[in-house]
Write a protein that holds these residues in place. Structure first.
Motif, short mmCIF file in Angstrom:
data_model
loop_
_atom_site.label_atom_id
_atom_site.label_comp_id
_atom_site.label_asym_id
_atom_site.label_seq_id
_atom_site.Cartn_x
_atom_site.Cartn_y
_atom_site.Cartn_z
N GLU A 1 -40.80 -75.10 81.96
CA GLU A 1 -39.49 -73.92 82.29
C GLU A 1 -38.26 -75.36 82.56
OE1 GLU A 1 -40.36 -71.12 84.12
OE2 GLU A 1 -40.84 -69.43 82.75
N ARG B 1 -22.57 -82.16 73.95
CA ARG B 1 -21.99 -81.64 72.81
C ARG B 1 -20.41 -81.77 73.61
NH1 ARG B 1 -23.62 -75.72 71.95
NH2 ARG B 1 -26.08 -76.81 72.26
N GLU C 1 -37.53 -77.50 79.49
CA GLU C 1 -36.22 -77.08 78.76
C GLU C 1 -35.33 -76.65 78.92
OE1 GLU C 1 -38.76 -72.85 77.11
OE2 GLU C 1 -40.07 -74.61 76.47
N GLU C 2 -34.94 -76.38 80.31
CA GLU C 2 -33.66 -76.32 80.77
C GLU C 2 -33.29 -77.74 80.51
OE1 GLU C 2 -30.31 -74.20 82.73
OE2 GLU C 2 -31.99 -73.87 81.17
N ASN C 3 -33.51 -78.76 80.96
CA ASN C 3 -32.78 -80.20 81.22
C ASN C 3 -32.52 -80.67 80.11
OD1 ASN C 3 -32.85 -82.48 82.51
ND2 ASN C 3 -34.55 -83.03 82.07
N LEU C 4 -33.45 -80.41 78.97
CA LEU C 4 -33.28 -80.29 77.85
C LEU C 4 -31.95 -79.56 77.48
CD1 LEU C 4 -36.69 -81.42 75.86
CD2 LEU C 4 -34.09 -83.03 76.38
N ARG C 5 -31.45 -78.26 77.87
CA ARG C 5 -30.56 -77.59 77.37
C ARG C 5 -29.46 -78.11 77.99
NH1 ARG C 5 -27.21 -74.25 79.37
NH2 ARG C 5 -28.41 -73.34 80.68
N LEU C 6 -29.30 -78.55 79.02
CA LEU C 6 -27.81 -79.17 79.50
C LEU C 6 -28.04 -80.03 79.32
CD1 LEU C 6 -28.90 -77.88 83.34
CD2 LEU C 6 -27.59 -76.99 81.71
N LYS C 7 -28.47 -81.05 78.80
CA LYS C 7 -28.04 -82.52 78.52
C LYS C 7 -27.57 -82.32 76.87
CE LYS C 7 -31.63 -85.11 80.17
NZ LYS C 7 -33.15 -86.37 79.84
N GLU C 8 -28.21 -81.77 75.98
CA GLU C 8 -27.34 -80.97 74.51
C GLU C 8 -26.30 -80.42 75.00
OE1 GLU C 8 -27.38 -77.49 71.55
OE2 GLU C 8 -29.80 -78.68 72.38
N LEU C 9 -26.13 -79.35 76.28
CA LEU C 9 -24.37 -79.09 76.05
C LEU C 9 -23.41 -79.93 76.33
CD1 LEU C 9 -25.37 -75.55 78.42
CD2 LEU C 9 -23.81 -76.25 75.92
#
Length: 138
Positions: A119, A133, A122-130
């Motif tokens: 989890e 972006r 996944e959260e780390n990857l989501r934050l990096k993507e943000l």
């Protein structure tokens, strides 16, 4: 696919899947067949790495070092459990039951922690993507 998701699809514990990945356990043939279905392949010939060293099977939840205290304890328990010529006394049986129960609880805790790590990844990857972006360097 996370390790947890694959373990769920294979109907095994994530800790067992990890042991397979690390060469500490062998994957059962029925699970290998299920993997073919999950990944949509007929065989794994293109994915198998050749090794000239023969690898011994190591039961799950043990270590490679025979001098390791956990390995010695598990070996002792295994030997006690499979002795046919001498009956186990109640104290030994109770200790074995306790250790098996404790091992199950520890395995469950390891599974919970691995799930939490998944989890967090996944959260780390989501934050990096943000960040990417929004043009923010990290």
């Amino acid at each position: 696919m996370s390790q947890r998701e694959l373990a769920d699809k294979l109907q095994v514990r994530p800790s067992f899947l990890s042991a397979i990945e690390n060469g500490k356990s062998r994957i059962p043939d029925e699970k290998l067949e299920k993997l073919k279905i999950i990944f949509g392949v007929d065989n794994f010939d293109d994915y198998i790495l050749e090794s000239h060293d023969e690898v011994d099977y190591v039961p799950p939840h043990t270590h490679n070092d025979p001098g390791d205290s956990l390995t010695q304890l598990l070996t002792h328990i295994h030997n006690l459990a499979h002795q046919n010529d001498s009956p186990r006394n109640e104290e030994t049986a109770a200790r074995i039951d306790y250790l098996m129960h404790r091992n199950d609880r520890l395995s469950e805790r390891v599974d919970e922690l691995r799930e939490r790590v998944d989890e967090l990844i996944e959260e780390n990857l989501r934050l990096k993507e943000l960040l990417v972006r929004n043009g923010i360097q990290y």
